[in-house]
Design an enzyme around this catalytic site. Structure first.
Site, PDB file in Angstrom:
ATOM      1  N   CYS A   1     -30.478  -6.220 -32.444  1.00 14.63           N
ATOM      2  CA  CYS A   1     -30.121  -6.771 -31.099  1.00 14.63           C
ATOM      3  C   CYS A   1     -31.216  -7.395 -30.677  1.00 14.63           C
ATOM      4  O   CYS A   1     -31.998  -6.942 -29.914  1.00 14.63           O
ATOM      5  CB  CYS A   1     -29.519  -5.677 -30.194  1.00 14.63           C
ATOM      6  SG  CYS A   1     -28.912  -6.433 -28.624  1.00 14.63           S
TER       7      CYS A   1
ATOM      8  N   THR B   1     -11.077   3.226 -12.707  1.00 15.06           N
ATOM      9  CA  THR B   1      -9.891   2.530 -12.934  1.00 15.06           C
ATOM     10  C   THR B   1      -9.340   1.858 -11.478  1.00 15.06           C
ATOM     11  O   THR B   1      -9.742   2.056 -10.433  1.00 15.06           O
ATOM     12  CB  THR B   1      -8.447   3.454 -13.148  1.00 15.06           C
ATOM     13  OG1 THR B   1      -7.197   2.811 -13.319  1.00 15.06           O
ATOM     14  CG2 THR B   1      -8.179   4.364 -11.843  1.00 15.06           C
ATOM     15  N   TYR B   2      -8.762   0.560 -11.658  1.00 14.84           N
ATOM     16  CA  TYR B   2      -8.156  -0.228 -10.794  1.00 14.84           C
ATOM     17  C   TYR B   2      -6.566  -0.048 -10.611  1.00 14.84           C
ATOM     18  O   TYR B   2      -5.973  -0.795  -9.784  1.00 14.84           O
ATOM     19  CB  TYR B   2      -8.604  -1.710 -10.602  1.00 14.84           C
ATOM     20  CG  TYR B   2      -9.962  -1.751 -10.906  1.00 14.84           C
ATOM     21  CD1 TYR B   2     -10.971  -1.677  -9.944  1.00 14.84           C
ATOM     22  CD2 TYR B   2     -10.804  -1.928 -12.374  1.00 14.84           C
ATOM     23  CE1 TYR B   2     -12.364  -1.940  -9.978  1.00 14.84           C
ATOM     24  CE2 TYR B   2     -11.994  -2.067 -12.254  1.00 14.84           C
ATOM     25  CZ  TYR B   2     -12.787  -1.787 -11.571  1.00 14.84           C
ATOM     26  OH  TYR B   2     -14.356  -2.043 -11.619  1.00 14.84           O
ATOM     27  N   ASN B   3      -5.976   0.749 -11.405  1.00 20.34           N
ATOM     28  CA  ASN B   3      -4.606   0.796 -11.421  1.00 20.34           C
ATOM     29  C   ASN B   3      -4.048  -0.433 -11.691  1.00 20.34           C
ATOM     30  O   ASN B   3      -3.055  -0.757 -11.301  1.00 20.34           O
ATOM     31  CB  ASN B   3      -4.278   1.507 -10.428  1.00 20.34           C
ATOM     32  CG  ASN B   3      -4.512   2.955 -10.091  1.00 20.34           C
ATOM     33  OD1 ASN B   3      -4.738   3.574 -11.040  1.00 20.34           O
ATOM     34  ND2 ASN B   3      -4.914   3.263  -8.753  1.00 20.34           N
ATOM     35  N   THR B   4      -4.531  -1.166 -12.666  1.00 21.71           N
ATOM     36  CA  THR B   4      -3.947  -2.574 -13.099  1.00 21.71           C
ATOM     37  C   THR B   4      -3.864  -2.650 -14.468  1.00 21.71           C
ATOM     38  O   THR B   4      -4.922  -1.983 -15.259  1.00 21.71           O
ATOM     39  CB  THR B   4      -4.702  -3.735 -12.550  1.00 21.71           C
ATOM     40  OG1 THR B   4      -5.968  -3.677 -12.724  1.00 21.71           O
ATOM     41  CG2 THR B   4      -4.670  -3.705 -10.905  1.00 21.71           C
TER      42      THR B   4
ATOM     43  N   THR C   1      -3.661   4.359 -15.930  1.00 24.41           N
ATOM     44  CA  THR C   1      -4.239   3.927 -17.161  1.00 24.41           C
ATOM     45  C   THR C   1      -5.004   5.235 -17.908  1.00 24.41           C
ATOM     46  O   THR C   1      -5.668   5.003 -18.800  1.00 24.41           O
ATOM     47  CB  THR C   1      -5.286   2.873 -17.128  1.00 24.41           C
ATOM     48  OG1 THR C   1      -6.386   3.426 -15.938  1.00 24.41           O
ATOM     49  CG2 THR C   1      -4.651   1.468 -16.718  1.00 24.41           C
TER      50      THR C   1
ATOM     51  N   GLU D   1     -11.101  -6.657 -17.610  1.00 21.60           N
ATOM     52  CA  GLU D   1     -10.729  -5.444 -18.193  1.00 21.60           C
ATOM     53  C   GLU D   1     -11.435  -5.221 -19.734  1.00 21.60           C
ATOM     54  O   GLU D   1     -11.488  -4.117 -19.971  1.00 21.60           O
ATOM     55  CB  GLU D   1      -9.132  -5.379 -18.373  1.00 21.60           C
ATOM     56  CG  GLU D   1      -8.444  -5.365 -17.063  1.00 21.60           C
ATOM     57  CD  GLU D   1      -6.939  -5.656 -17.012  1.00 21.60           C
ATOM     58  OE1 GLU D   1      -6.343  -5.093 -16.237  1.00 21.60           O
ATOM     59  OE2 GLU D   1      -6.701  -6.842 -17.569  1.00 21.60           O
TER      60      GLU D   1
END
EC number: 1.11.1.-
Lengths: 492, 790
Positions: A121, A386-389, A398, A463
């Protein structure tokens, strides 16, 4: 059992691959090419990241507070898509690089260089070469491992194992480091080094997984650094992300296809939540599922190497073209599947017998105070973030998906959770995603934009970065668990 | 056996007997539980589930519950519990989230009774209701607690811990409906079994996961909790808010905690990591465990008291695959081995010292030192019998009070401030420092500086003159106060014999202190004779009784004057350096090592009559002619430095080290140097001599020291308007976009040193304010305040 999603995508992969192979062959001849995108990441369009950035004052504040270089580097920019996480990430990184700790500052950076070098890297290496010199490191060390004190050189073995096959670490390795007369490591120093190694191995996964571009601004490059940078060829600098051809980015798949894919995934998640109790899997069944997942992960990559280019070819390439290898020994040593066929059966790591919360934390915190809390917070944060999307849908739980990702990574390192049904992994993670996960966690240097693009096409970039964060932390935790277990065994 | 008979009565007929013993299991244990008849114990682990009978001499395997060809994950137990009402009923919690009940009364080989697969994650704990036969409670990693009625197929009620993992659940022993649960985020919740909707009470007990809890068997409201933060806390739940009544700090995270039966304040703990021992604590004495069991070779995972009314038998299972029975009388008691001592400085320099009485009395066998009775009294000593703790040894407390002015360290401060350590040629530095020392009345030190100058700088006329001067001067005065801080404080304490009336056992009380201190003869009367040029005139009577150890360098000189004459210590190194005798350094060495340094010095000194100064000069000239290289002396100088450091004058050692630099550094090992530096810096900082300490740090060549200045160099500034920290620059606030510090004189932004009046808080550039206040005494901002600048 419905596994509808997997077969068409596998077929699609195959189609793509013949195409890709041609490109790769061609590309090998023209090694020098410029990265396709500007901005912090080669995978993510610049505007996605920058847009999010300008709004965010918090990030700037964090960077000022915790960044060692004092500027907003590309990693931070990409991570700033998840500010909550970024804070705990930067805080723990800053702590291990700059705050009280048993190792001297230049050593810390050198260890980071060694860790990053295992995955070639160059992004991280350059960054830390810089910092290494800034903190008063001896420039001679940068010529390679032969020039560093024996003590640091001794770390090479554990670096190698941690990066590729952490399950091979035993208490004998620890003893070798701790009891070697004048060159010995004290336990706090060793724990510090192990934390650094695990952190930078995992960060290398993130860098490749998110296609982080090399830093551009020339102002920080002093004379020496220019030279050292020039030793890497341009393709190294671009982390090999540019082997993508513009003609490939045109999507072969209809949008309808991927939309239905998303629907199907959500459907499966929902079903898993609701129908859990009905499905009474026997113990044998559960064990088989774990074994199957392990086996399958093996298949996943062998398939991938098959359709990218022959294995040996690739490795030769790496060794010859990159100057990175001077920081490592035995560059041919790579990830080897935990579940290798025809070899003696390695004992599975039972997660319940050595957990981070109960055991790892206590040991780390005992030997290297406070880092335990910071890491604990970071793991907790990434696990619960989480953004619940999901793509365009909102109000989605999720949890199952996140857990599947996390446990799948651990599964590839041979860590098994008794209370997890590995059948879920199979249902939730499509094949292209598995390929991506496997590559990012085990051979991050081979990640390509095609892999990044080929899974979850409906999902937002943020995401996918979230996925990368999960992979990175899961990997770090796995490495730490193995290393700390060995240290614990050494102590008892 | 008296003990056994007592146990018998306590248990109403059925006596428990046994010894400390252990047996090997096939696999690591995760938990153990005892049957109510106290004769059987169940051991459960990932690959073991067995019942052992506890016999007098050994454990006997009674039943293996792990049956079936294929090992099932349902048998991989995280916890096990035996019903305290029903001898046939057991429950286990499996790592895959299944709760299993077992009925030993079943005729078949497989005793498995019921299977509850309601939890999604590992079940960490199961608990039977203490009085109800059919109620079972479980707590799981998935954040739920479930209550099962064993007569039904599924759970009766579910309690949600708000998605935090449950680590332990325990029914209250006294309150029928209450149970407590502990969580991974540090919370403890109290629930009413009838109300699954919300908890009765919740509070944060620990920082990090709370691994375990246990209700006190007798005291209704007491709950003990143990956490990853290495603490055991005892909570009183009867009050409106849960109140922490006791807190025990252990050395590793606490995995299990169990109250000891019949002992109200005792509890047993074991750890999950690093520490393999089992401790029994008296919660009122949180620092030393009352008892300790050290049998296990790996972490202890389960502990249980064998009988609810017998405090002497403890059972434990461990990861090292052994099951142990510990007898309390075989426990090791750390208290016995510890020598409790306390030492503390008061605000005004008082010193309190407490030690176990037995310890003090053994020391009292030594005879108090003679010869120091006439010394001035520095300290008054009070003796106080400390209150004995749980019948343990009583201890003696001594308090040393500082008499006003006596412990003054002003010489130290003055010296530190006035010494020059760098920036000038060596000779000048030495001269300067010698002068400083002389002005402070520290002639030995002055002498040393002069000597160093002579040794290390090129010869000249001036040196001879100053040497002459200093010899005369030096020999004229008594022993300067060379001893350290500590010694200085302690030594006179020895001499003091006064005690308050209530002291008891004074004969032993005055012997606690260091013997070496007696050898330092502090004599204040010496001051009177200062300035006298004739050392022979001076008589020091303190050396009585020490002549026999004298090292006589020059017998024919020494003998006549021996009892009366004393030359100060300065004369000692001087003599050896100048008299050109090769064995000199060794002699010095001998003496420096001997505990009676001052005694030997006294004798060596006694050979200096009136004409000594003359002869000394001539010798020194001879020395220069032969041009001995400075290296010749380096061993000597190093010894000298060590001598000073041992005396406690680390200031001198460090100063010389800095001034001489490379000349001596290589002869003293790094660690010693580092040690000196750190002690000196520590002292300087205690006296708030920040500048000096910084200079010392800067001038030091030791790596470890010079990096002191590189740590925590950040200075955080808050904005004067909005009180928020200013992150980017020190003078402009990002939030209110104003310049935080304006100079009241020139009205520009102050970017460097900002000085302000503490009365009116106006200020500005250092130079500007200084200039302003030369001309005016009012505040430059015009607020009318009379500012002071000092």
């Amino acid at each position: 059992m419905n596994r509808g999603g997997s077969s068409p995508s596998a077929a699609a992969n195959y189609l793509l691959c013949t195409n890709c192979r041609k490109v790769l062959r061609k590309d090998k001849r023209i090694r020098v090419s410029q990265p396709l995108t500007r901005g912090p990441s080669a995978f993510i369009p610049e505007k996605e990241v920058v847009q999010a950035n300008t709004v965010d004052e918090r990030t700037n504040f964090l960077v000022e507070e915790y960044s060692t270089s004092g500027r907003l580097d590309n990693i931070t920019q990409v991570m700033s898509l998840h500010t909550q996480y970024l804070e705990s990430f930067l805080r723990s990184q800053f702590y291990m690089l700059r705050m009280d700790g048993p190792l001297p500052l230049p050593h810390r950076h050198y260890i980071a260089i060694m860790a990053a070098a295992r995955h070639q890297c160059s992004y991280l290496i350059n960054m830390h070469v810089d910092e290494f010199l800034k903190t008063g490191g001896i420039a001679e060390w940068l010529n390679g491992l032969e020039y560093v004190p024996q003590r640091l050189k001794n770390l090479n073995e554990i670096n190698k194992l941690l990066a590729h096959r952490p399950w091979l670490i035993t208490k004998e390795h620890i003893q070798k480091l701790v009891k070697t007369g004048e060159n010995n490591w004290s336990l706090p120093e060793l724990v510090h080094a192990v934390v650094l190694l695990a952190h930078y191995h995992a960060l290398a996964s993130f860098v490749f997984g998110s296609g982080i571009n090399p830093e551009r601004d020339p102002e920080i490059s002093n004379g020496f650094r220019l030279i050292s940078v020039n030793n890497f060829c341009v393709c190294d600098l671009a982390n090999d992300n540019n082997i993508e051809n513009a003609s490939l980015t045109g999507n072969n798949f209809g949008i309808v296809d991927s939309l239905s894919e998303l629907e199907a995934l959500m459907d499966r998640m929902k079903r898993l939540r609701e129908e859990r109790e009905d499905e009474e899997a026997s113990q044998e069944e559960m064990t088989t599922r774990f074994e199957k997942e392990k086996k399958e992960s093996l298949f996943v990559v062998s398939g991938d190497t098959f359709h990218s280019f022959p294995h040996s070819d690739f490795e030769d390439d790496m060794i010859i073209t990159s100057d990175v290898s001077r920081y490592i020994e035995d560059p041919g040593f790579g990830y080897e599947d935990f579940a290798r066929r025809g070899e003696e059966h390695l004992p599975t790591f039972r997660a319940q017998d050595y957990t981070w919360e109960n055991h790892g934390f206590s040991l780390v915190n005992r030997l290297y105070s406070d880092i335990g809390h910071l890491l604990d917070e970071k793991f907790r944060m990434v696990y619960n973030l989480t953004y619940n999307t999901m793509a365009s849908h909102e109000d989605v739980d999720t949890t199952t998906l996140r857990r599947a990702l996390f446990n799948y990574v651990h599964c590839m390192f041979g860590i098994r959770y008794d209370d997890y049904d590995y059948g879920e992994v199979n249902q939730l993670l499509e094949r292209s995603l598995k390929v991506y996960i496997k590559t990012v966690t085990c051979y991050p240097e081979r990640t390509t934009k095609r892999m990044y693009d080929s899974y979850w096409r409906q999902f937002k970039h943020s995401e996918k970065v979230h996925v990368n964060l999960l992979l990175m932390e899961a990997r770090m935790q796995a490495e730490l668990l193995y290393a700390l277990r060995a240290i614990t065994r050494h102590l008892t | 056996m008296e003990k056994m008979s007592r146990v018998t009565t306590a248990l109403g007929g059925s006596a428990l007997t046994g010894r400390t013993m252990h047996c090997h299991l096939d696999a690591p244990a995760n938990a153990i539980s005892v049957c109510r008849d106290a004769a059987q114990v169940v051991v459960a682990g990932r690959s073991i589930f067995k019942i052992y009978a506890i016999e007098d001499e050994q454990f006997v395997e009674k039943l293996n519950l792990r049956v079936g060809r294929k090992p099932s994950l349902n048998l991989s137990c995280a916890d096990v519990v035996w019903h305290q009402m029903d001898e046939n009923l057991l429950a286990t919690a499996a790592t895959n989230g299944v709760v299993v009940t077992w009925n030993l009364g079943r005729p078949s080989r497989n005793k498995q009774d019921q299977l509850f697969t309601e939890h999604k994650r590992t079940v960490n704990k199961v608990c039977f209701h203490p009085t109800e036969a059919h109620v079972l409670l479980s707590g799981s990693q998935d954040g739920f607690m479930k209550c099962f009625d064993l007569r039904r197929k599924d759970s009766v009620s579910t309690f949600s811990g708000q998605s935090e993992s449950v680590r332990d659940v325990q029914f209250s022993i006294r309150d029928y409906f209450t149970f407590a649960s502990t969580f991974e985020n540090g919370n403890v919740q109290l629930w009413d079994i009838r109300r699954p909707d919300r908890c009765e009470r919740m509070f944060t007990a620990h920082n990090g996961p709370v691994f375990c809890c246990d209700w006190h068997p007798e005291d209704r409201g007491w709950l003990a909790t143990g956490g990853r933060d290495k603490m055991v806390k005892v909570w009183d739940m009867t009050t409106h808010r849960a109140k922490e009544v006791h807190c025990v700090q252990t050395i590793a995270s606490v995995a299990r905690v169990k109250w000891r039966p019949e002992c109200r304040h005792h509890l047993a703990t074991c750890s999950m990591m690093v520490d393999h021992n089992i401790y029994v604590w008296d919660v009122r004495r949180p620092f030393v465990p009352a008892a300790m069991f050290e049998e296990h070779r790996d972490v202890t995972t389960g502990i249980a008291w064998r009988h609810p009314h017998d405090p002497s038998f403890l059972l434990s299972g461990s990861k090292d695959s052994t099951l142990c029975q510990h007898l309390f009388r075989d426990a090791s008691q750390p208290v016995e081995r510890a020598n409790p001592e306390g030492l503390c400085y008061g605000l005004f320099g008082d010193l309190a010292f407490a030690a176990k009485e037995s310890l003090v009395s053994t020391e009292s066998g030594r005879k108090p030192y003679a010869g120091d009775r006439r010394h001035p009294i520095f300290f008054k000593r009070k003796l106080d019998p400390a209150e004995p703790f749980v019948g343990l040894a009583s201890s003696a407390l001594s308090v040393f009070e500082m008499e006003p002015g006596s412990g003054s360290m002003s010489w130290f401060v003055d010296t530190a401030e006035r010494y020059a350590l760098a920036g000038r040629p060596l000779a000048e530095l030495c001269d300067h420092n010698a002068k400083v020392a002389r002005e402070l009345g520290r002639n030995q030190v002055a002498q040393t500086w002069t000597m160093l100058r002579v040794i290390y700088s090129s010869p000249g006329l001036a040196s001879a003159a100053s040497l002459n001067h200093s010899v005369g001067k030096g020999s004229s005065c008594g022993l300067p106060l060379m001893n350290s801080f500590n010694l200085k404080d302690m030594a006179p304490g020895l001499g003091s014999e006064t005690r308050l009336d209530r002291s008891k056992g004074d004969t032993r009380s005055d012997t606690v202190l260091l013997d070496s201190s007696t050898t330092l003869i502090t004599n204040e009367d010496n001051e009177e004779t200062e300035g006298s040029d004739v050392p022979a005139d001076y008589l020091l009577g303190d050396v009585e009784g020490e002549e026999d150890e004298l090292y006589l360098l020059d017998p024919e000189h020494a003998h006549p004057e021996e009892p009366e004459y004393v030359l100060p210590q300065e004369a000692f190194p001087l003599r050896h350096e100048i008299v050109d005798t090769p064995p000199g350094p060794e002699h010095l060495q001998d003496k420096a090592d001997s505990p009676h340094v001052s005694g030997s010095e006294a004798d060596a000194a006694s050979l200096a009559p009136v004409d000594s100064s003359f002869s000394l000069i001539s010798v020194s000239h001879a020395l220069y002619d032969t041009r001995l290289p400075p290296d010749f002396f380096s061993a000597l100088v190093c010894d000298m430095l060590r001598f000073y450091a041992e005396q406690g004058d680390v200031q001198m050692a460090v100063s010389v080290l800095i001034v001489l630099g490379e000349r001596v550094r290589k002869d003293i090992d790094e660690q010693t140097q580092e040690h000196w530096y750190t002690s000196y810096i520590d002292l300087l900082q205690r006296f708030c001599l920040w500048n000096v300490s910084n200079q010392v740090v800067k001038l030091s060549t030791s790596r470890a020291i010079s990096c002191l200045n590189q740590a925590s160099t950040t200075l955080h500034v808050n904005c004067s308007h909005c009180k928020r920290p200013m992150s980017s620059r020190g003078w402009v606030c990002d939030r209110c976009h104003r310049c935080a510090s304006m100079c009241a004189v020139c009205h520009h932004v102050v970017k460097g040193l900002f000085v302000w009046c503490q009365g009116c808080s106006h200020g500005g550039h250092l130079q500007h304010i200084m200039k302003w206040l030369e001309g005016s005494s009012h505040c430059p901002a015009g607020c009318g305040h009379l500012c002071e600048y000092s």
